[in-house]
Design a protein around this motif. Sequence first.
Motif, PDB file in Angstrom:
ATOM      1  N   LEU A   2       0.843  -1.189   0.000  1.00 28.63           N
ATOM      2  CA  LEU A   2       0.000   0.000   0.000  1.00 28.63           C
ATOM      3  C   LEU A   2       0.876   1.235   0.000  1.00 28.63           C
ATOM      4  CD1 LEU A   2      -2.846   1.335   0.395  1.00 28.63           C
ATOM      5  CD2 LEU A   2      -2.371   1.202   2.841  1.00 28.63           C
ATOM      6  N   PHE A   3       0.629   2.106  -0.959  1.00 25.36           N
ATOM      7  CA  PHE A   3       1.318   3.394  -0.997  1.00 25.36           C
ATOM      8  C   PHE A   3       0.299   4.471  -0.673  1.00 25.36           C
ATOM      9  CE2 PHE A   3       3.853   0.725  -3.741  1.00 25.36           C
ATOM     10  CZ  PHE A   3       5.128   1.010  -3.304  1.00 25.36           C
ATOM     11  N   LEU A   4       0.703   5.423   0.123  1.00 25.58           N
ATOM     12  CA  LEU A   4      -0.217   6.467   0.556  1.00 25.58           C
ATOM     13  C   LEU A   4       0.526   7.795   0.598  1.00 25.58           C
ATOM     14  CD1 LEU A   4      -3.011   7.130   1.818  1.00 25.58           C
ATOM     15  CD2 LEU A   4      -1.984   6.606   4.019  1.00 25.58           C
ATOM     16  N   ASP A   5      -0.042   8.784  -0.047  1.00 26.51           N
ATOM     17  CA  ASP A   5       0.539  10.127  -0.022  1.00 26.51           C
ATOM     18  C   ASP A   5      -0.331  10.981   0.901  1.00 26.51           C
ATOM     19  OD1 ASP A   5       1.957  12.420  -0.537  1.00 26.51           O
ATOM     20  OD2 ASP A   5       1.121  12.726  -2.531  1.00 26.51           O
ATOM     21  N   VAL A   6       0.207  11.377   2.017  1.00 25.98           N
ATOM     22  CA  VAL A   6      -0.548  12.142   3.011  1.00 25.98           C
ATOM     23  C   VAL A   6      -0.191  13.615   2.855  1.00 25.98           C
ATOM     24  CG1 VAL A   6      -0.974  12.479   5.472  1.00 25.98           C
ATOM     25  CG2 VAL A   6      -0.529  10.171   4.580  1.00 25.98           C
ATOM     26  N   THR A  10       4.992  16.019   5.894  1.00 29.38           N
ATOM     27  CA  THR A  10       6.324  16.454   6.324  1.00 29.38           C
ATOM     28  C   THR A  10       6.252  17.498   7.439  1.00 29.38           C
ATOM     29  OG1 THR A  10       7.310  15.868   4.216  1.00 29.38           O
ATOM     30  CG2 THR A  10       8.523  17.435   5.570  1.00 29.38           C
ATOM     31  N   PRO A  11       5.474  18.575   7.274  1.00 27.52           N
ATOM     32  CA  PRO A  11       5.393  19.542   8.383  1.00 27.52           C
ATOM     33  C   PRO A  11       4.791  18.928   9.651  1.00 27.52           C
ATOM     34  CG  PRO A  11       4.386  20.459   6.393  1.00 27.52           C
ATOM     35  CD  PRO A  11       4.758  19.042   6.100  1.00 27.52           C
ATOM     36  N   LEU A  12       3.806  18.045   9.474  1.00 23.81           N
ATOM     37  CA  LEU A  12       3.202  17.389  10.628  1.00 23.81           C
ATOM     38  C   LEU A  12       4.229  16.531  11.356  1.00 23.81           C
ATOM     39  CD1 LEU A  12       0.695  16.551  12.298  1.00 23.81           C
ATOM     40  CD2 LEU A  12       0.420  14.672  10.668  1.00 23.81           C
ATOM     41  N   SER A  13       4.979  15.733  10.603  1.00 23.61           N
ATOM     42  CA  SER A  13       5.953  14.834  11.233  1.00 23.61           C
ATOM     43  C   SER A  13       7.079  15.602  11.918  1.00 23.61           C
ATOM     44  CB  SER A  13       6.531  13.861  10.204  1.00 23.61           C
ATOM     45  OG  SER A  13       7.321  14.544   9.258  1.00 23.61           O
ATOM     46  N   GLU A  14       7.363  16.808  11.449  1.00 25.61           N
ATOM     47  CA  GLU A  14       8.395  17.621  12.086  1.00 25.61           C
ATOM     48  C   GLU A  14       7.949  18.166  13.441  1.00 25.61           C
ATOM     49  OE1 GLU A  14       9.139  20.442   8.982  1.00 25.61           O
ATOM     50  OE2 GLU A  14      10.619  19.141   8.005  1.00 25.61           O
ATOM     51  N   VAL A  22       4.404   7.437  14.394  1.00 25.87           N
ATOM     52  CA  VAL A  22       4.049   6.024  14.213  1.00 25.87           C
ATOM     53  C   VAL A  22       2.568   5.808  14.489  1.00 25.87           C
ATOM     54  CG1 VAL A  22       4.424   3.685  15.101  1.00 25.87           C
ATOM     55  CG2 VAL A  22       6.376   5.187  14.682  1.00 25.87           C
ATOM     56  N   ASP A  23       2.050   6.395  15.560  1.00 27.62           N
ATOM     57  CA  ASP A  23       0.619   6.276  15.875  1.00 27.62           C
ATOM     58  C   ASP A  23      -0.239   6.842  14.747  1.00 27.62           C
ATOM     59  OD1 ASP A  23       1.190   5.069  18.289  1.00 27.62           O
ATOM     60  OD2 ASP A  23       0.909   6.918  19.463  1.00 27.62           O
ATOM     61  N   PHE A  24       0.153   7.992  14.213  1.00 29.29           N
ATOM     62  CA  PHE A  24      -0.585   8.616  13.127  1.00 29.29           C
ATOM     63  C   PHE A  24      -0.597   7.716  11.888  1.00 29.29           C
ATOM     64  CE2 PHE A  24      -0.474  11.143   9.224  1.00 29.29           C
ATOM     65  CZ  PHE A  24      -1.713  11.784   9.315  1.00 29.29           C
ATOM     66  N   LEU A  25       0.559   7.183  11.527  1.00 31.95           N
ATOM     67  CA  LEU A  25       0.645   6.309  10.348  1.00 31.95           C
ATOM     68  C   LEU A  25      -0.162   5.028  10.548  1.00 31.95           C
ATOM     69  CD1 LEU A  25       4.389   6.776   9.403  1.00 31.95           C
ATOM     70  CD2 LEU A  25       2.390   7.686   8.196  1.00 31.95           C
ATOM     71  N   ASN A  26      -0.128   4.476  11.743  1.00 31.79           N
ATOM     72  CA  ASN A  26      -0.948   3.292  12.027  1.00 31.79           C
ATOM     73  C   ASN A  26      -2.431   3.608  11.884  1.00 31.79           C
ATOM     74  OD1 ASN A  26       1.067   1.372  12.510  1.00 31.79           O
ATOM     75  ND2 ASN A  26       1.283   2.023  14.631  1.00 31.79           N
ATOM     76  N   MET A  27      -2.852   4.774  12.384  1.00 32.95           N
ATOM     77  CA  MET A  27      -4.252   5.162  12.270  1.00 32.95           C
ATOM     78  C   MET A  27      -4.655   5.302  10.798  1.00 32.95           C
ATOM     79  SD  MET A  27      -6.152   8.691  13.351  1.00 32.95           S
ATOM     80  CE  MET A  27      -5.205   9.507  12.092  1.00 32.95           C
ATOM     81  N   MET A  28      -3.814   5.964  10.000  1.00 32.36           N
ATOM     82  CA  MET A  28      -4.117   6.139   8.578  1.00 32.36           C
ATOM     83  C   MET A  28      -4.193   4.787   7.873  1.00 32.36           C
ATOM     84  SD  MET A  28      -4.584   9.322   8.060  1.00 32.36           S
ATOM     85  CE  MET A  28      -4.538   9.404   6.290  1.00 32.36           C
TER      86      MET A  28
END
Length: 51
Positions: A2-6, A10-14, A22-28
């Motif tokens: 699965l590829f996902l472009d969120v 980048t600004p969020l992860s910073e 990791v929690d955010f990516l798991n939720m997505m």
Amino acid sequence: MLFLDVRGFTPLSERLEPEEVVDFLNMMFNLITERRWPTTARSTNLSATQR
């Protein structure tokens, strides 16, 4: 696979702590797989130690 472009990732992860990213990516991942493959989705959550 699965590829996902969120948008805005980048600004969020910073701004987030690594564990929060990791929690955010798991939720997505879970939201998308549950909707796309409701009966066959297998959740593969990453932990912060798997980075």
